[in-house]
Design a protein around this motif. Structure first.
Motif, mmCIF file in Angstrom:
data_model
loop_
_atom_site.group_PDB
_atom_site.id
_atom_site.type_symbol
_atom_site.label_atom_id
_atom_site.label_comp_id
_atom_site.label_asym_id
_atom_site.label_seq_id
_atom_site.Cartn_x
_atom_site.Cartn_y
_atom_site.Cartn_z
ATOM 1 N N TRP A 151 1.395 -1.114 -0.369
ATOM 2 C CA TRP A 151 -0.512 0.132 0.058
ATOM 3 C C TRP A 151 0.732 0.990 -0.131
ATOM 4 O O TRP A 151 0.754 2.910 -0.467
ATOM 5 C CB TRP A 151 -0.964 0.317 0.844
ATOM 6 N N ASP A 152 2.163 0.817 0.478
ATOM 7 C CA ASP A 152 3.581 2.451 0.394
ATOM 8 C C ASP A 152 3.028 2.784 -0.764
ATOM 9 O O ASP A 152 2.873 3.996 -1.142
ATOM 10 C CB ASP A 152 4.246 1.900 0.353
ATOM 11 N N ASP A 153 3.628 1.978 -1.363
ATOM 12 C CA ASP A 153 3.093 2.307 -3.260
ATOM 13 C C ASP A 153 2.611 3.426 -3.551
ATOM 14 O O ASP A 153 1.942 4.091 -4.905
ATOM 15 C CB ASP A 153 3.430 1.578 -4.536
ATOM 16 N N MET A 154 0.928 2.197 -3.557
ATOM 17 C CA MET A 154 -0.024 3.074 -3.609
ATOM 18 C C MET A 154 -0.898 4.597 -2.994
ATOM 19 O O MET A 154 -1.161 5.637 -3.768
ATOM 20 C CB MET A 154 -1.288 2.541 -3.376
ATOM 21 N N LYS A 155 -0.100 4.838 -1.680
ATOM 22 C CA LYS A 155 -0.050 5.470 -1.693
ATOM 23 C C LYS A 155 0.565 6.663 -1.728
ATOM 24 O O LYS A 155 0.573 7.930 -2.062
ATOM 25 C CB LYS A 155 0.039 5.663 0.384
ATOM 26 N N LYS A 156 1.820 6.210 -1.780
ATOM 27 C CA LYS A 156 2.362 7.688 -3.330
ATOM 28 C C LYS A 156 2.150 7.956 -4.081
ATOM 29 O O LYS A 156 1.883 8.850 -4.471
ATOM 30 C CB LYS A 156 4.254 6.965 -2.767
ATOM 31 N N ALA A 157 1.452 6.850 -4.769
ATOM 32 C CA ALA A 157 0.530 8.198 -6.317
ATOM 33 C C ALA A 157 -0.182 8.769 -6.191
ATOM 34 O O ALA A 157 -0.550 9.610 -6.882
ATOM 35 C CB ALA A 157 0.691 6.245 -6.923
ATOM 36 N N GLU A 158 -1.537 8.072 -4.873
ATOM 37 C CA GLU A 158 -2.792 9.046 -4.513
ATOM 38 C C GLU A 158 -2.076 10.172 -3.993
ATOM 39 O O GLU A 158 -2.415 11.350 -4.822
ATOM 40 C CB GLU A 158 -2.636 8.764 -3.424
#
Length: 67
Positions: A34-41
């Protein structure tokens, strides 16, 4: 009675061993998917803010030109 004496002796020996507890190393943060998804968000939110700010500046410029 014999068992109680053995257990009591074991407890006393354990409590009086004299060894200080081993210091625990601070736990390092484990990366999650989820870290990458949060960064992308967050990046998408930042882009949207920049886009909104640019649109607002253009709108103000057009309004000023019309007057």
């Amino acid at each position: 009675m014999k068992r109680t004496a053995i257990v009591l002796c074991m407890l006393v020996l354990t409590a009086c061993s004299g060894k200080p507890p081993q210091p625990q190393a601070p736990q390092q943060r484990v990366a999650t998917p989820w870290d990458d998804m949060k960064k992308a968000e967050q990046k998408a939110k930042d882009v949207q803010k920049a886009s909104d700010a640019q649109a607002e500046r253009e709108r103000k410029a057009l309004d000023a030109a019309d007057q």
